[in-house]
Design a protein around this motif. Structure first.
Motif, mmCIF file in Angstrom:
data_model
loop_
_atom_site.group_PDB
_atom_site.id
_atom_site.type_symbol
_atom_site.label_atom_id
_atom_site.label_comp_id
_atom_site.label_asym_id
_atom_site.label_seq_id
_atom_site.Cartn_x
_atom_site.Cartn_y
_atom_site.Cartn_z
ATOM 1 N N HIS B 24 0.738 -1.087 -0.072
ATOM 2 C CA HIS B 24 -0.063 -0.134 -0.025
ATOM 3 C C HIS B 24 0.935 1.091 -0.007
ATOM 4 N N SER B 25 0.191 2.363 -0.212
ATOM 5 C CA SER B 25 0.928 3.640 -0.290
ATOM 6 C C SER B 25 0.673 4.246 1.124
ATOM 7 N N VAL B 26 1.321 4.643 1.757
ATOM 8 C CA VAL B 26 1.230 4.956 3.355
ATOM 9 C C VAL B 26 1.780 6.217 3.581
ATOM 10 N N MET B 27 1.191 7.363 3.896
ATOM 11 C CA MET B 27 1.773 8.493 4.582
ATOM 12 C C MET B 27 1.594 8.714 6.060
ATOM 13 N N ILE B 28 2.724 8.695 6.751
ATOM 14 C CA ILE B 28 2.570 8.863 8.224
ATOM 15 C C ILE B 28 2.645 10.423 8.310
ATOM 16 N N SER B 29 2.451 11.085 9.582
ATOM 17 C CA SER B 29 2.465 12.442 9.903
ATOM 18 C C SER B 29 2.861 12.708 11.282
ATOM 19 N N SER B 30 3.185 14.029 11.054
ATOM 20 C CA SER B 30 3.529 14.578 12.679
ATOM 21 C C SER B 30 3.432 16.136 12.534
ATOM 22 N N ARG B 31 3.279 16.906 13.599
ATOM 23 C CA ARG B 31 3.377 18.293 13.495
ATOM 24 C C ARG B 31 4.569 18.915 12.840
ATOM 25 N N ASP B 32 5.834 18.108 13.067
ATOM 26 C CA ASP B 32 7.187 18.237 12.778
ATOM 27 C C ASP B 32 7.813 17.096 12.053
ATOM 28 N N THR B 33 7.792 16.646 10.914
ATOM 29 C CA THR B 33 8.180 15.552 10.349
ATOM 30 C C THR B 33 9.688 15.257 10.385
ATOM 31 N N SER B 34 10.669 16.263 10.781
ATOM 32 C CA SER B 34 11.925 16.256 10.978
ATOM 33 C C SER B 34 12.237 15.604 12.495
ATOM 34 N N LEU B 35 11.345 15.707 13.347
ATOM 35 C CA LEU B 35 11.471 15.712 14.826
ATOM 36 C C LEU B 35 11.392 14.146 15.183
ATOM 37 N N ALA B 36 12.726 13.583 15.835
ATOM 38 C CA ALA B 36 12.719 12.309 16.290
ATOM 39 C C ALA B 36 11.779 12.194 17.622
ATOM 40 N N ALA B 52 10.015 7.514 6.769
ATOM 41 C CA ALA B 52 9.710 7.110 5.271
ATOM 42 C C ALA B 52 10.825 7.028 4.334
ATOM 43 N N ALA B 53 11.848 7.695 4.631
ATOM 44 C CA ALA B 53 13.090 7.636 3.679
ATOM 45 C C ALA B 53 13.555 6.307 3.522
ATOM 46 N N GLY B 54 13.979 5.740 4.834
ATOM 47 C CA GLY B 54 14.256 4.419 5.102
ATOM 48 C C GLY B 54 13.213 3.231 4.237
#
Lengths: 231, 231
Positions: B24-36, B52-54
């Motif tokens: 499937h095509s999946v988008m996860i999300s957060s307030r700031d996608t660069s934040l671990a 997502a990059a991994g």
């Protein structure tokens, strides 16, 4: 052993029958032992006195009495009242008759006043079992058996596989006795999980709303959960 | 299928990984996608962008975006945020991006503000899922998967026997899809019980306090319940 049961409900009579079959001396109790209970479309439950008389005819050591008499009779005491009336019934039973004794709390405090399905009187940060322990600090309260219907409590073998029962309470020796003697030894439970102190009763009582929906989904009250771990 | 996941937590990344493996095509999300995410003594969770990059390096169709972008991306949407932040996150996702879509609510609204163990923010006469449905009346909310840990949600076969999962929601077709496609078809659940309308989410969310004690008693989060009926 001498066992006092607070209550004369279906649960009380089912537990008493099993304990009497095992040879114990059991007194069930109610406000008025001559009063049969109307169970709506499920008919009428025998009065405490009629129940005890019927059991004595089978040669068993059964009696019916007041809440105080049953509590005094028991070396261990079982709270099998409707949870909304438990504190009041135990007050009538008398703190002096409960002091130092294991008090097995099998009740659920369902609130039918807001219609169906019932909600819980105590929830989330509180539980009936904790209320009972607070009101009777000298009793050794153990929450157990409230997670299954009465016929399952006393006959876990009906499932053909081990299902799970729980104990919770502040007194380790009391929890151990309920687990190893009452549940495993007398009733035949094969997977009893010790959940620790009495705050675990919150989770055990909060099982009820899910239990009620499961009864709807499975079409029977004769079900139970089995806890399964990986590997 | 295009799937939007609100959140980038362990649950979000575990669900996303499984759905991506399935193609499937999946988008996860957060307030700031660069934040671990700092997970305390369990280390650090990759940021949404790094996750997502991994996954893309493995040839999978993964993306990271804002809550609104993920909700817009999904033909179905999954709420995998911490329950105490779900309403806020879904507000940011946007009612227009949820309208008409199945919204699978896997969240639990635990309140850690009173110390350990956590309590529930909504309880007894209310539930997170009902709050979400009330706030987003055009979404087709289905409560599911909140009763097990993330690694169990996507791999029920690890137990060597069928264990039980549940669905609840006001939209029968949405419940049926979640049961037969998402749970049985994609994740391999073999015993899924349909508990009816969304008021059943109360019981499903009230399972959490017991779940937490069971994790203590069994020493693992990798457990589940199996509902067993007689005969």
């Amino acid at each position: 052993m001498d066992i006092g049961i607070i209550g004369s409900s279906t649960v009380a009579q089912t537990l008493a029958t099993k304990l009497l079959e095992l040879g114990h001396s059991v007194m069930i109790s109610s406000r008025d032992t001559s009063l049969a209970k109307d169970r709506g479309d499920r008919g009428t439950l025998p009065s405490a006195a009629d129940f005890a008389a019927g059991q004595r005819e089978l040669g068993r050591r059964a009696a019916a009495g007041s809440f105080a008499q049953a509590a005094a009779h028991g070396e261990i005491v079982v709270n099998a009242t409707a949870g909304g009336h438990s504190l009041e019934a135990l007050e009538a039973a008398g703190a002096e008759n409960l002091a130092g004794k294991i008090l097995v709390d099998v009740a659920n405090a369902l609130d039918f006043s807001r219609g169906m399905p019932p909600t819980l009187l105590y929830c989330n940060t509180d539980s009936l079992a904790e209320r009972i322990q607070a009101a009777f600090p000298a009793a050794r309260v153990v929450k157990a058996l409230n997670t299954a219907t009465a016929t399952v409590m006393v006959d876990p073998s009906q499932f053909g596989e081990a299902t799970t029962m729980f104990v919770a309470g502040n007194d380790q020796a009391a929890r151990d006795w309920v687990r190893s003697e009452l549940l495993e030894g007398w009733f035949g439970w094969r997977q009893v999980l010790d959940l620790g102190d009495l705050t675990a009763a919150r989770g055990l009582e909060m099982w009820l709303p899910l239990w009620l929906r499961l009864m709807g989904a499975t079409g029977t009250a004769a079900f139970n959960l089995r806890i399964v771990t990986a590997g």
